[in-house]
Design an enzyme around this catalytic site. Sequence first.
Site, PDB file in Angstrom:
ATOM      1  CG  HIS A 196      -5.848  -2.929 -11.631  1.00  0.00           C
ATOM      2  ND1 HIS A 196      -5.711  -3.261 -10.301  1.00  0.00           N
ATOM      3  CD2 HIS A 196      -4.632  -2.469 -12.020  1.00  0.00           C
ATOM      4  CE1 HIS A 196      -4.481  -3.007  -9.907  1.00  0.00           C
ATOM      5  NE2 HIS A 196      -3.801  -2.531 -10.932  1.00  0.00           N
ATOM      6  CG  HIS A 256      -1.165  -2.203 -14.961  1.00  0.00           C
ATOM      7  ND1 HIS A 256      -1.690  -0.942 -15.128  1.00  0.00           N
ATOM      8  CD2 HIS A 256      -1.172  -2.437 -13.627  1.00  0.00           C
ATOM      9  CE1 HIS A 256      -1.990  -0.441 -13.950  1.00  0.00           C
ATOM     10  NE2 HIS A 256      -1.688  -1.332 -13.012  1.00  0.00           N
ATOM     11  CE1 TYR A 285      -3.669 -16.664 -12.063  1.00  0.00           C
ATOM     12  CE2 TYR A 285      -3.827 -15.171 -10.192  1.00  0.00           C
ATOM     13  CZ  TYR A 285      -4.088 -16.390 -10.772  1.00  0.00           C
ATOM     14  OH  TYR A 285      -4.772 -17.340 -10.068  1.00  0.00           O
TER      15      TYR A 285
END
Length: 176
Positions: free
Chosen positions: A58, A60, A146
């Site tokens: 996932h 954000h 990342y």
Amino acid sequence: MEYRRSHQPGGTYFFTVNLADRSRTLLTDHVDVLRAVTRRVKQAHPFDILAWVVLPEHLHAVWTLPEGDGDCATRWMLIKAGFSRRLPKDEWIRASRRRKGERGIWQRRFWEHLVVDEDDLQRHVDYVHINPVKHGHVSRASDWQYSSIHRYIRQGLMSEDWAAGMTDGFEAGERK
């Protein structure tokens, strides 16, 4: 079914976007593809990235859209489609998706929150940056490669040991 989305032209938004199969690690395995696709979408449909973190399954992000433009859904659709087109077709695909000619890489929807003020913005940026620690990927947020935290560190807005040892109080929208 039509889903209600916040549509605030020029607004700042916090997003959560998930893979359909949360056991896969496609986002970090193919982070260069995700970056290239995002750059391309930003060129065609500008937006500012205030914060971003990519985890294996996932991501954000906190974006600000241009004045007069509140269309974050098109941007996410283009990012997700562009990313999917560049990956091998090796995922399991539900029959309902197969009938529609869809891939099985992403959850169909994404979660969004319209940022309401500077304090809300800071809470969400902090949440983005602490997320790899919360999920047990690293012990310090700055150790996750990342993440936009590295830009914040280069600009002197955060230190390398920011929030070291802390995960409590970093729920989205909460800051203790």
